[in-house]
Design a protein around this motif. Structure first.
Motif, PDB file in Angstrom:
ATOM      1  N   ARG A  80     -36.256 -44.345  36.988  1.00 46.43           N
ATOM      2  CA  ARG A  80     -37.074 -43.137  37.050  1.00 46.43           C
ATOM      3  C   ARG A  80     -37.941 -43.142  38.301  1.00 46.43           C
ATOM      4  O   ARG A  80     -38.062 -42.135  39.011  1.00 46.43           O
ATOM      5  N   LYS A  81     -38.522 -44.299  38.615  1.00 49.25           N
ATOM      6  CA  LYS A  81     -39.349 -44.428  39.822  1.00 49.25           C
ATOM      7  C   LYS A  81     -38.513 -44.242  41.086  1.00 49.25           C
ATOM      8  O   LYS A  81     -38.968 -43.638  42.062  1.00 49.25           O
ATOM      9  N   LEU A  82     -37.296 -44.733  41.084  1.00 46.77           N
ATOM     10  CA  LEU A  82     -36.425 -44.577  42.250  1.00 46.77           C
ATOM     11  C   LEU A  82     -35.990 -43.126  42.436  1.00 46.77           C
ATOM     12  O   LEU A  82     -35.886 -42.648  43.564  1.00 46.77           O
ATOM     13  N   VAL A  83     -35.770 -42.423  41.333  1.00 46.57           N
ATOM     14  CA  VAL A  83     -35.446 -40.992  41.430  1.00 46.57           C
ATOM     15  C   VAL A  83     -36.648 -40.234  41.979  1.00 46.57           C
ATOM     16  O   VAL A  83     -36.506 -39.361  42.845  1.00 46.57           O
ATOM     17  N   GLU A  84     -37.839 -40.581  41.495  1.00 45.27           N
ATOM     18  CA  GLU A  84     -39.058 -39.936  42.013  1.00 45.27           C
ATOM     19  C   GLU A  84     -39.194 -40.175  43.513  1.00 45.27           C
ATOM     20  O   GLU A  84     -39.604 -39.286  44.248  1.00 45.27           O
ATOM     21  N   ARG A  85     -38.859 -41.362  43.946  1.00 42.97           N
ATOM     22  CA  ARG A  85     -39.039 -41.735  45.351  1.00 42.97           C
ATOM     23  C   ARG A  85     -37.960 -41.157  46.260  1.00 42.97           C
ATOM     24  O   ARG A  85     -38.232 -40.624  47.322  1.00 42.97           O
ATOM     25  N   PHE A  86     -36.693 -41.277  45.837  1.00 38.55           N
ATOM     26  CA  PHE A  86     -35.582 -40.912  46.721  1.00 38.55           C
ATOM     27  C   PHE A  86     -34.863 -39.628  46.317  1.00 38.55           C
ATOM     28  O   PHE A  86     -33.970 -39.178  47.037  1.00 38.55           O
ATOM     29  N   GLY A  87     -35.226 -39.049  45.182  1.00 35.89           N
ATOM     30  CA  GLY A  87     -34.703 -37.750  44.771  1.00 35.89           C
ATOM     31  C   GLY A  87     -33.198 -37.659  44.666  1.00 35.89           C
ATOM     32  O   GLY A  87     -32.549 -38.536  44.095  1.00 35.89           O
ATOM     33  N   PRO A  88     -32.608 -36.578  45.256  1.00 35.13           N
ATOM     34  CA  PRO A  88     -31.172 -36.340  45.142  1.00 35.13           C
ATOM     35  C   PRO A  88     -30.326 -37.488  45.687  1.00 35.13           C
ATOM     36  O   PRO A  88     -29.235 -37.732  45.181  1.00 35.13           O
ATOM     37  N   ALA A  89     -30.828 -38.196  46.685  1.00 36.74           N
ATOM     38  CA  ALA A  89     -30.059 -39.308  47.243  1.00 36.74           C
ATOM     39  C   ALA A  89     -29.840 -40.391  46.191  1.00 36.74           C
ATOM     40  O   ALA A  89     -28.743 -40.951  46.073  1.00 36.74           O
ATOM     41  N   TYR A  90     -30.872 -40.674  45.393  1.00 37.69           N
ATOM     42  CA  TYR A  90     -30.711 -41.692  44.352  1.00 37.69           C
ATOM     43  C   TYR A  90     -29.866 -41.168  43.194  1.00 37.69           C
ATOM     44  O   TYR A  90     -29.058 -41.905  42.625  1.00 37.69           O
ATOM     45  N   LEU A  91     -30.012 -39.894  42.854  1.00 35.98           N
ATOM     46  CA  LEU A  91     -29.182 -39.308  41.798  1.00 35.98           C
ATOM     47  C   LEU A  91     -27.705 -39.371  42.176  1.00 35.98           C
ATOM     48  O   LEU A  91     -26.852 -39.695  41.339  1.00 35.98           O
ATOM     49  N   ASP A  92     -27.401 -39.085  43.439  1.00 33.11           N
ATOM     50  CA  ASP A  92     -26.021 -39.191  43.917  1.00 33.11           C
ATOM     51  C   ASP A  92     -25.543 -40.639  43.863  1.00 33.11           C
ATOM     52  O   ASP A  92     -24.416 -40.915  43.453  1.00 33.11           O
ATOM     53  N   TYR A  93     -26.416 -41.553  44.256  1.00 32.21           N
ATOM     54  CA  TYR A  93     -26.099 -42.986  44.207  1.00 32.21           C
ATOM     55  C   TYR A  93     -25.808 -43.419  42.767  1.00 32.21           C
ATOM     56  O   TYR A  93     -24.873 -44.184  42.516  1.00 32.21           O
ATOM     57  N   MET A  94     -26.578 -42.891  41.814  1.00 33.41           N
ATOM     58  CA  MET A  94     -26.360 -43.214  40.401  1.00 33.41           C
ATOM     59  C   MET A  94     -24.991 -42.726  39.927  1.00 33.41           C
ATOM     60  O   MET A  94     -24.335 -43.392  39.130  1.00 33.41           O
ATOM     61  N   ARG A  95     -24.565 -41.580  40.427  1.00 35.09           N
ATOM     62  CA  ARG A  95     -23.259 -41.047  40.036  1.00 35.09           C
ATOM     63  C   ARG A  95     -22.112 -41.887  40.584  1.00 35.09           C
ATOM     64  O   ARG A  95     -21.050 -41.970  39.977  1.00 35.09           O
ATOM     65  N   ARG A  96     -22.348 -42.509  41.749  1.00 35.53           N
ATOM     66  CA  ARG A  96     -21.284 -43.280  42.413  1.00 35.53           C
ATOM     67  C   ARG A  96     -21.184 -44.724  41.953  1.00 35.53           C
ATOM     68  O   ARG A  96     -20.132 -45.345  42.092  1.00 35.53           O
ATOM     69  N   THR A  97     -22.269 -45.278  41.439  1.00 35.26           N
ATOM     70  CA  THR A  97     -22.281 -46.712  41.134  1.00 35.26           C
ATOM     71  C   THR A  97     -22.679 -46.972  39.690  1.00 35.26           C
ATOM     72  O   THR A  97     -23.411 -46.197  39.082  1.00 35.26           O
ATOM     73  N   GLY A  98     -22.218 -48.104  39.163  1.00 37.33           N
ATOM     74  CA  GLY A  98     -22.590 -48.510  37.811  1.00 37.33           C
ATOM     75  C   GLY A  98     -23.963 -49.165  37.823  1.00 37.33           C
ATOM     76  O   GLY A  98     -24.432 -49.632  38.845  1.00 37.33           O
ATOM     77  N   ARG A  99     -24.574 -49.184  36.669  1.00 41.90           N
ATOM     78  CA  ARG A  99     -25.902 -49.771  36.557  1.00 41.90           C
ATOM     79  C   ARG A  99     -25.855 -51.287  36.775  1.00 41.90           C
ATOM     80  O   ARG A  99     -26.561 -51.827  37.594  1.00 41.90           O
ATOM     81  N   PHE A 100     -25.000 -51.977  36.009  1.00 38.91           N
ATOM     82  CA  PHE A 100     -24.904 -53.428  36.118  1.00 38.91           C
ATOM     83  C   PHE A 100     -23.508 -53.903  36.510  1.00 38.91           C
ATOM     84  O   PHE A 100     -23.351 -55.015  37.025  1.00 38.91           O
ATOM     85  N   LEU A 101     -22.519 -53.094  36.251  1.00 41.16           N
ATOM     86  CA  LEU A 101     -21.133 -53.434  36.593  1.00 41.16           C
ATOM     87  C   LEU A 101     -20.534 -52.300  37.413  1.00 41.16           C
ATOM     88  O   LEU A 101     -20.919 -51.140  37.238  1.00 41.16           O
ATOM     89  N   PRO A 102     -19.599 -52.612  38.303  1.00 37.10           N
ATOM     90  CA  PRO A 102     -18.993 -51.550  39.116  1.00 37.10           C
ATOM     91  C   PRO A 102     -18.307 -50.500  38.236  1.00 37.10           C
ATOM     92  O   PRO A 102     -17.781 -50.815  37.176  1.00 37.10           O
ATOM     93  N   ARG A 103     -18.364 -49.263  38.706  1.00 38.99           N
ATOM     94  CA  ARG A 103     -17.658 -48.176  38.000  1.00 38.99           C
ATOM     95  C   ARG A 103     -16.165 -48.309  38.243  1.00 38.99           C
ATOM     96  O   ARG A 103     -15.729 -48.600  39.336  1.00 38.99           O
ATOM     97  N   ILE A 104     -15.406 -48.073  37.180  1.00 35.75           N
ATOM     98  CA  ILE A 104     -13.956 -48.051  37.300  1.00 35.75           C
ATOM     99  C   ILE A 104     -13.562 -46.607  37.580  1.00 35.75           C
ATOM    100  O   ILE A 104     -13.895 -45.696  36.825  1.00 35.75           O
ATOM    101  N   ARG A 105     -12.910 -46.406  38.667  1.00 39.97           N
ATOM    102  CA  ARG A 105     -12.586 -45.030  39.089  1.00 39.97           C
ATOM    103  C   ARG A 105     -11.209 -44.635  38.623  1.00 39.97           C
ATOM    104  O   ARG A 105     -10.340 -45.318  38.461  1.00 39.97           O
TER     105      ARG A 105
END
Length: 194
Positions: free
Chosen positions: A169-194
């Motif tokens: 939440r703090k990272l979204v507040e700080r980096f906004g759409p860039a972090y939201l996009d990053y969240m969509r591309r990457t997994g929280r703890f494990l890589p996303r399987i595409r």
């Protein structure tokens, strides 16, 4: 137990050297980082769980006979696999903290001059430090073959993971759409399987 105790000490020293070095480098900014936003209660519980993990690990190293009641019958090859896993975890920790650089803090608050890090292990997961912590708990459990250390390590890991939603939440507040996009591309703890 002696060879495993020696191996565990080596892994701990490697990991701590990496961690302390990077924390000292990040602290050179002179910026005071507040724990208030994380919550003093949570910060206290987090540090206490880490302290219990450290005390139990060093207790095993110094007084292994007192921890025999929680010994698990693991084969020798699996315990040595834990040693190798711990050494690899030290490398992952180095890669993670080197990639994070001056952004490193011990709380959910970002530094005033923080940048969004998406290289190194952050290319694949948003929280490689937590992944490294989980691997360290597994390695510690295998090396020591001790259920009590598995329990204290797991408890410390669950506490640290508990702050992930606040941190994001703090990272979204700080980096906004860039972090939201990053969240969509990457997994929280494990890589996303595409």
């Amino acid at each position: 137990e002696t060879p495993f105790q020696i191996a565990l000490v080596v892994v701990i020293v490697l990991t701590m050297a990496v961690t302390v070095y990077h924390r000292l480098q990040a602290a050179k900014s002179g910026e005071t980082i507040s724990h208030q936003e994380e919550g003093y209660l949570f910060a206290t519980v987090l540090r206490l769980s880490g302290l219990v993990l450290w005390i139990s690990t060093f207790g095993y190293l110094i007084f292994p006979a007192y921890f025999q009641w929680a010994a698990m019958p693991l084969p020798t090859w699996l315990r040595w696999t834990g040693v190798m896993t711990g050494a690899l975890c030290s490398l992952l920790m180095f890669w993670t903290l080197s990639s994070l650089g001056k952004n490193l803090t011990d709380t959910v608050v970002t530094r005033a001059e923080a940048t969004l890090v998406t290289q190194g292990p952050y290319r694949w997961v948003r929280h490689p430090f937590y992944l490294a912590f989980a691997i360290a708990v597994i390695a510690n459990t295998l090396v020591t073959a001790n259920a009590f250390l598995a329990l204290t390590g797991t408890a410390a890991f669950l506490v640290i993971v508990g702050r992930t939603s606040i941190e994001e939440r703090k990272l979204v507040e700080r980096f906004g759409p860039a972090y939201l996009d990053y969240m969509r591309r990457t997994g929280r703890f494990l890589p996303r399987i595409r």
